[in-house]
Each structure stands twice: as C-alpha cells, then as structure tokens.
Design an enzyme around this catalytic site. Structure first.
Site, PDB file in Angstrom:
ATOM      1  N   ASP A  23       0.863  -1.193   0.000  1.00 42.17           N
ATOM      2  CA  ASP A  23       0.000   0.000   0.000  1.00 42.17           C
ATOM      3  C   ASP A  23       0.896   1.238   0.000  1.00 42.17           C
ATOM      4  O   ASP A  23       1.754   1.395   0.861  1.00 42.17           O
ATOM      5  CB  ASP A  23      -0.904  -0.017   1.245  1.00 42.17           C
ATOM      6  CG  ASP A  23      -1.972   1.068   1.196  1.00 42.17           C
ATOM      7  OD1 ASP A  23      -3.167   0.730   1.273  1.00 42.17           O
ATOM      8  OD2 ASP A  23      -1.615   2.261   1.100  1.00 42.17           O
ATOM      9  N   ASP A 134      -3.796   2.237  -5.255  1.00 42.88           N
ATOM     10  CA  ASP A 134      -2.480   2.226  -4.601  1.00 42.88           C
ATOM     11  C   ASP A 134      -2.234   0.987  -3.743  1.00 42.88           C
ATOM     12  O   ASP A 134      -1.396   1.008  -2.868  1.00 42.88           O
ATOM     13  CB  ASP A 134      -2.286   3.507  -3.764  1.00 42.88           C
ATOM     14  CG  ASP A 134      -2.854   3.397  -2.362  1.00 42.88           C
ATOM     15  OD1 ASP A 134      -3.869   2.710  -2.188  1.00 42.88           O
ATOM     16  OD2 ASP A 134      -2.258   3.989  -1.456  1.00 42.88           O
ATOM     17  N   GLU A 135      -2.944  -0.084  -4.037  1.00 41.95           N
ATOM     18  CA  GLU A 135      -2.926  -1.222  -3.124  1.00 41.95           C
ATOM     19  C   GLU A 135      -3.041  -2.540  -3.883  1.00 41.95           C
ATOM     20  O   GLU A 135      -3.858  -2.651  -4.792  1.00 41.95           O
ATOM     21  CB  GLU A 135      -4.129  -1.035  -2.195  1.00 41.95           C
ATOM     22  CG  GLU A 135      -4.255  -1.988  -1.091  1.00 41.95           C
ATOM     23  CD  GLU A 135      -5.605  -1.805  -0.375  1.00 41.95           C
ATOM     24  OE1 GLU A 135      -6.311  -0.794  -0.594  1.00 41.95           O
ATOM     25  OE2 GLU A 135      -5.945  -2.713   0.384  1.00 41.95           O
TER      26      GLU A 135
END
Ligand code: DCP
Ligand code: MG
Length: 442
Positions: A23, A134-135
């Site tokens: 993340d 973003d993960e």
C-alpha cells in the site's frame, strides 16, 4: 481440540503461503511530490473543490506532515483549511511553518504513476490482486521462502519484500508500506502497522501473537457497527476475539461470526486470486529524448500497434475501440480513441487507426512517450481454458538482488477491475520477456 492447530504448523498439503500486501504511502500526495520535488517534507493536502468560492470539497489525502495538523482523508476542505491554512493565503505576520500546500486531484496522473508501480508488482509476482489505485496483494510463495537468510535472523521473504519496496522507490520514486504474512488479512494489517515506509513481517508461527493486541476494527471484515457490538460483548482486541466462544459469535453474527473468529486466530485460507480479465490491452514506449519528427513517432506507433494486436489475438480478445496516448513533456497526457461499429480482430486496422489519430493532432508535437491501446474487449473463449499468458509467464525471473533494470519500454497489463471480480477469471499475462515491464493506461 482439532481446531487448535497453530497457523504455520502446516496441517495441509503445502508450505505456508507468502503474501505481500503493498500500500503506497499518502499516495496522491506522493505523486504530487514527484512533479514538485520541493513539496518533499512539506504538509501537502490533495483534494477537490477547495478553490475559492467552491468550499464543498473533501480531502482525498494528506501527507504525513499535514496529518500532524489533524488533516485527513474524507474531511471537508473547510475543516482542513481551519486546521492547516493554505500557504498562499498567509498574511505577512502568519507563520509559514503552520501552513500547507493544497493541490487539486489529478487522477490521470496518479493512474499513470500507479501503473508504473503495478508494473513492478507484476514483475515481482506471478499472482497479483490489484485492489485499488495504490494497493495490491502479491502471492510470492514460489518466489521466496520463510527460511532464514544465511546472514542472520531475517527471513528470505523479508529480503524479497525489501527488494520490492526498493524497486518502487528507485524506479518510480514513491514510498510503499509492505506487510508480509502467511495470509491476506494478516498481510493487510501488517502493511498498515508501521506506516509510512513500513516493512512488517509476520512469520507463520507469529500470526496469532501479532494479531492479539490489535483492535478488532483492524480485523478484515469488521466495520464500525460490528466493532461496537463486539465491544458490548467485551471483545476489544483480536486477541479477545480469538479467545471468544465461537458459538456466541455465531449466534450474534451468523456465519460471519465464525469467520471473524478464525481471522482473529490467524486463519485465512483465501487464495490470492488475480484481478479479472483486462478491460484493455495497451503498450507504451518512452523516448530517451523527446521527439517531434513524425516518422520517428509513426515508427514507434506501428511497432506498438503490431504488438498490441498480436497480444489481443493470442488472448482471444476482440476490440471495439482503438486508441493512442501521447505524453507531452513533462507529464501532459493526451488520449484519443476511435470506436468501431463492432468487435474486430484486425491488426492492420489497429495500425491505421492509431496512425490516423497520431497524424490528425500530433504530427508536429514534441512527445515523450507514445502508447497504443485496444479496449471494449470481448473474449471469444468464454470457458477461459487457455490462460496461455499465465503459463508462459513462469519463465521470467525476478531476483532479490535488486539489480534488475527496467527499460523505458513498457507493456500492458490488466485493467484495474476493482476487488469484486469473481475469482479465477483469468487475467492478462505479465510478460517478462526482454526489456519489457508492465503498465496500463486507462
Ligand atoms: N482516497 C480518496 N478519498 C478517500 C480515501 C483515499 O480519494 N476517502 C485516495 C487518495 C489516496 C488514495 O486514494 O492517496 C489511496 O488511499 P489510501 O487509503 O491508501 O490512503 P493514502 O495512500 O493517501 O495514505 P496511507 O499512507 O495511509 O496509505
Ligand atoms: Mg495508501
């Protein structure tokens, strides 16, 4: 009691899995810092609608420096501005150290940075589940091991995760926090445990002791309502939850109660399943120095078009839209596309449409990067029996030596389909041949 088998004392057929949850730290703010390096170390707030006269927007994210002032995601911009005035609005007597830099959300740019990060992730794992911009989860069981490294008390898995982190930092320039654990839910908690720039490793035998002190709210699947109910039962931590009577939990929460109980005890046997089929296939290529010569640009577009059409065919994908991407220095991203009347598999058409789009508007433009994309995909083989890409992808290698180089030439990967795709629907193959790595542009 049969259920007392400890996580990690493999009572099943294989070794313990190795799952990474990656993340990015204050992702939108980190992207802003890429193009404005002077924002490094400064309080940065990224949001929508905070321009004078709007006033109804919300904070998308805040850098960790801005969080010190109480600014956080989803907060109304008006609250953020009260806590952290805008640096541009300061009077001569105000303290610039107590003010922040506000920037408007630029999703196109953040997506392009995310694509660069995901390219690295696909290079580092055979199975990548992209969860959000973003993960992602990576299953790297086949790439590394829980064994200790020769040098001491660290696991090989930790070294591998460090390598992933360093590649993202070095090649993209943004910081990631990574959790490493034998299952997804623990890896997710671990990635959040030491943010920013964290690397937290929970070895198979340590899962339950790692989880014990953690608040129930952090357990995957526990929302605020469940947390309140658990609290009223005297269950505040994952340790309390693990010790609770499963039948009481089941009576209160149904089958989910048993599942939460198991998660708190470190059991989570969900496999990391790759994100679903791609929504588009694309390939892009950057020039070492920006170019304006039309023949140089056409030559690149021809090669990209041929590659994309070839890959679409090998995946059994037909497309209804053909598009190009033109990046003008430094980061001005232009996309143009033509829609067809029906799905086709026609390499010559991909080339001619892409060239027409280039010629029509960008003949004279100085460009840094070009891309070709086919989208609105439909797949002929509904049974998905030939996941040839995944199989052939086995050949790639990603060492833990941190020595691998990424070229400017990039290849497309799956579109981000979110987290609610049915599992095992196949996916776009990360090809790690030659000097390519993976990127999408959507
Ligand atoms: N985001 C948003 N609105 C929210 C939450 C997040 O627009 N309410 C966007 C901005 C974030 C990005 O999604 O940068 C990623 O979300 P994260 O929850 O991972 O938050 P950050 O990456 O910003 O911070 P952290 O370091 O806590 O991961
Ligand atoms: Mg994040």
């Amino acid at each position: 009691m049969a259920e007392e088998t400890l996580p990690g004392t493999a009572d099943d057929d294989g070794p313990d899995s190795i799952v990474l949850h990656v993340d990015m730290d204050c992702f939108y703010a980190a992207c802003e810092r890429l193009r404005e390096p002077e924002l490094e170390g400064e309080p940065v707030v990224v949001g929508m609608g905070y321009e004078p006269g709007e006033g109804h927007g919300a904070v998308a994210t805040a850098s960790y420096e801005a969080r010190e002032f109480g600014v956080e995601s989803a907060q109304p911009i008006s609250t953020a501005l009260e806590r952290l005035p805008r640096i541009d609005d300061l009077g001569p007597d105000d303290d610039p150290a107590a003010a922040g830099h506000y920037r408007t959300v630029d999703l196109e740019f953040y997506k392009s940075v995310a694509a660069d990060v995901k390219a690295i992730l696909h290079d580092c794992a055979d199975v990548v589940r992209e969860v959000s911009i973003d993960e992602a989860y990576l299953d790297v069981t086949d790439r590394t091991a829980w064994d200790l490294a020769a040098s001491g008390d660290r696991t090989l898995a930790e070294g591998f995760a460090r390598y992933v982190k360093q590649r993202i930092a070095r090649e993209v320039g943004v910081a990631a926090s990574i959790g490493v654990a034998p299952n997804m839910s623990t890896a997710k908690i671990a990635s959040d445990f030491d943010k920013p720039d964290g690397l937290v490793v929970v070895r198979p035998g340590e899962v339950r002791s790692f989880l014990a002190p953690i608040s129930v709210e952090e357990v995957h699947g526990v929302g605020p309502v469940t947390a309140r109910k658990l609290g009223s039962l005297g269950i505040d931590t994952a340790g309390d939850l693990a010790e609770a009577d499963a039948s009481v939990l089941e009576a209160e929460f149904g089958s989910r109660g048993r599942e939460l109980h198991e998660r708190a005890r470190g059991y989570d046997d969900r496999a990391v399943t790759p994100t679903g089929r791609p929504k588009s296939l694309s390939r892009e290529s950057a020039f070492t120095d920006p170019r304006d010569d039309i023949e140089d640009k056409r030559e690149v577009v021809r090669a990209l078009a041929a590659d994309v059409a070839d890959r679409a065919r090998s995946r059994g994908a037909m497309y209804r839209t053909i598009g190009i991407k033109v990046v003008v220095p430094p980061f001005d991203i232009n996309t143009r596309a033509t829609s067809l009347s029906g799905p086709v598999d026609d390499p010559e058409l991909v080339e001619s449409v892409a060239l027409d789009l280039l010629d029509a508007e960008f003949a004279e433009t100085t460009v840094r990067k070009l891309g070709v994309r086919v989208s609105k995909l439909s797949f002929a083989d509904a049974d998905q029996s030939s996941l040839d890409g995944w199989e052939s992808a086995e050949a790639g290698e990603t060492g833990g030596d941190g020595d691998e180089r990424v070229s400017d030439e990039r290849e497309a990967t799956a579109g981000d389909d979110g987290d609610d795709e049915p599992p095992n629907t196949g996916g776009e193959a990360p090809s790690r041949g030659g000097q390519s790595s993976l990127v999408e542009f959507d």
